[in-house]
Design a protein around this motif. Structure first.
Motif, PDB file in Angstrom:
ATOM      1  N   SER A 175      23.494  26.446   4.686  1.00 14.73           N
ATOM      2  CA  SER A 175      24.405  25.392   4.255  1.00 14.73           C
ATOM      3  C   SER A 175      23.869  24.057   4.740  1.00 14.73           C
ATOM      4  CB  SER A 175      25.818  25.641   4.818  1.00 14.73           C
ATOM      5  OG  SER A 175      25.792  25.622   6.232  1.00 14.73           O
ATOM      6  N   GLY A 176      24.435  22.991   4.189  1.00 17.25           N
ATOM      7  CA  GLY A 176      24.083  21.661   4.650  1.00 17.25           C
ATOM      8  C   GLY A 176      23.146  20.879   3.762  1.00 17.25           C
ATOM      9  N   GLY A 177      22.655  21.509   2.703  1.00 18.73           N
ATOM     10  CA  GLY A 177      21.768  20.786   1.809  1.00 18.73           C
ATOM     11  C   GLY A 177      22.509  19.705   1.036  1.00 18.73           C
ATOM     12  N   GLY A 178      21.757  18.882   0.350  1.00 17.21           N
ATOM     13  CA  GLY A 178      22.368  17.834  -0.447  1.00 17.21           C
ATOM     14  C   GLY A 178      21.347  16.791  -0.845  1.00 17.21           C
ATOM     15  N   SER A 179      21.846  15.668  -1.307  1.00 19.49           N
ATOM     16  CA  SER A 179      20.990  14.566  -1.732  1.00 19.49           C
ATOM     17  C   SER A 179      21.079  13.435  -0.735  1.00 19.49           C
ATOM     18  CB  SER A 179      21.414  14.074  -3.121  1.00 19.49           C
ATOM     19  OG  SER A 179      21.261  15.093  -4.085  1.00 19.49           O
ATOM     20  N   VAL A 180      19.945  12.843  -0.432  1.00 19.51           N
ATOM     21  CA  VAL A 180      19.891  11.762   0.546  1.00 19.51           C
ATOM     22  C   VAL A 180      18.765  10.812   0.155  1.00 19.51           C
ATOM     23  CG1 VAL A 180      18.333  13.034   2.081  1.00 19.51           C
ATOM     24  CG2 VAL A 180      19.848  11.268   3.031  1.00 19.51           C
ATOM     25  N   GLN A 181      18.886   9.583   0.566  1.00 17.07           N
ATOM     26  CA  GLN A 181      17.826   8.616   0.303  1.00 17.07           C
ATOM     27  C   GLN A 181      16.721   8.753   1.343  1.00 17.07           C
ATOM     28  OE1 GLN A 181      19.656   4.703   0.015  1.00 17.07           O
ATOM     29  NE2 GLN A 181      19.814   4.944  -2.204  1.00 17.07           N
ATOM     30  N   ALA A 182      15.554   8.343   0.966  1.00 15.70           N
ATOM     31  CA  ALA A 182      14.420   8.381   1.886  1.00 15.70           C
ATOM     32  C   ALA A 182      14.762   7.627   3.162  1.00 15.70           C
ATOM     33  CB  ALA A 182      13.185   7.784   1.234  1.00 15.70           C
ATOM     34  N   GLY A 229       7.727  15.871  14.652  1.00 14.23           N
ATOM     35  CA  GLY A 229       8.251  14.584  15.056  1.00 14.23           C
ATOM     36  C   GLY A 229       9.435  14.119  14.227  1.00 14.23           C
ATOM     37  N   ARG A 230       9.721  14.839  13.122  1.00 14.69           N
ATOM     38  CA  ARG A 230      10.843  14.448  12.262  1.00 14.69           C
ATOM     39  C   ARG A 230      11.931  15.522  12.216  1.00 14.69           C
ATOM     40  NH1 ARG A 230      10.163  13.828   6.953  1.00 14.69           N
ATOM     41  NH2 ARG A 230       8.430  15.316   6.777  1.00 14.69           N
ATOM     42  N   PHE A 231      11.531  16.784  12.264  1.00 19.35           N
ATOM     43  CA  PHE A 231      12.476  17.898  12.176  1.00 19.35           C
ATOM     44  C   PHE A 231      12.608  18.563  13.537  1.00 19.35           C
ATOM     45  CE2 PHE A 231      11.881  19.042   7.381  1.00 19.35           C
ATOM     46  CZ  PHE A 231      12.098  17.711   7.053  1.00 19.35           C
ATOM     47  N   ASN A 271      15.120  14.472  10.008  1.00 23.36           N
ATOM     48  CA  ASN A 271      15.215  13.020  10.116  1.00 23.36           C
ATOM     49  C   ASN A 271      14.067  12.352   9.382  1.00 23.36           C
ATOM     50  OD1 ASN A 271      17.515  13.101  12.073  1.00 23.36           O
ATOM     51  ND2 ASN A 271      15.965  14.033  13.398  1.00 23.36           N
ATOM     52  N   SER A 272      14.228  11.085   9.124  1.00 25.18           N
ATOM     53  CA  SER A 272      13.187  10.299   8.427  1.00 25.18           C
ATOM     54  C   SER A 272      12.700  11.046   7.191  1.00 25.18           C
ATOM     55  CB  SER A 272      12.017  10.020   9.380  1.00 25.18           C
ATOM     56  OG  SER A 272      12.447   9.316  10.515  1.00 25.18           O
ATOM     57  N   LEU A 273      13.633  11.492   6.402  1.00 25.93           N
ATOM     58  CA  LEU A 273      13.287  12.302   5.237  1.00 25.93           C
ATOM     59  C   LEU A 273      12.471  11.507   4.231  1.00 25.93           C
ATOM     60  CD1 LEU A 273      16.604  14.268   4.923  1.00 25.93           C
ATOM     61  CD2 LEU A 273      14.344  15.309   5.123  1.00 25.93           C
TER      62      LEU A 273
END
Length: 130
Positions: free
Chosen positions: A7-14, A66-68, A84-86
């Motif tokens: 769970s937790g997926g979705g759409s996000v901006q860069a 460094g991001r996940f 993070n920092s997708l």
């Protein structure tokens, strides 16, 4: 039979963040190797991060270091992936997986190809727009 549900997926901006969770249908009495994988359209599935639930020892694919952050909550029997920092390149279907037998993660770098993982969830979609 172990069932894993993401769970937790979705759409996000860069530049944004998401938190994925993976819940198991049965309580894990012992420590297992668990991982997150992703597959983008037209590409092969690739490992993102893995963790040994007893020690918390983790490994990451170079593309997400460094991001996940992967973590495990023993009380809730869940594995989470903080992203993070997708980037747009992170867009994919994300799935969690667990080894069949208890014990530390093995198979060296082959885990990135899914080796060593036996139970798989259906996945949750992550879409990052630039």
């Amino acid at each position: 039979q172990v069932q894993l549900v993401e769970s937790g997926g979705g759409s996000v901006q860069a530049g944004g963040s998401l938190r994925l969770s993976c819940s198991a249908s049965t309580y894990f009495r012992y420590g297992y190797c668990m991982g997150w994988f992703r597959q983008a359209p037209g590409k092969e599935r690739e490992g993102v991060a893995r963790i040994y639930t007893t020690s918390g020892s983790s490994l990451y694919a170079d593309s997400v270091k460094g991001r996940f952050i992967i973590s495990h909550d023993n009380a809730k029997n869940t594995v989470s992936l903080d992203m993070n920092s997708l980037e747009s390149e992170d867009t994919a279907m994300y799935s969690c997986a667990r080894a069949r037998d208890p014990g530390p993660c093995t198979y060296g770098d082959m885990w990135l190809k899914g080796l060593g993982f036996y139970y798989w969830g259906q996945g949750t979609q992550v879409t990052v727009s630039s």
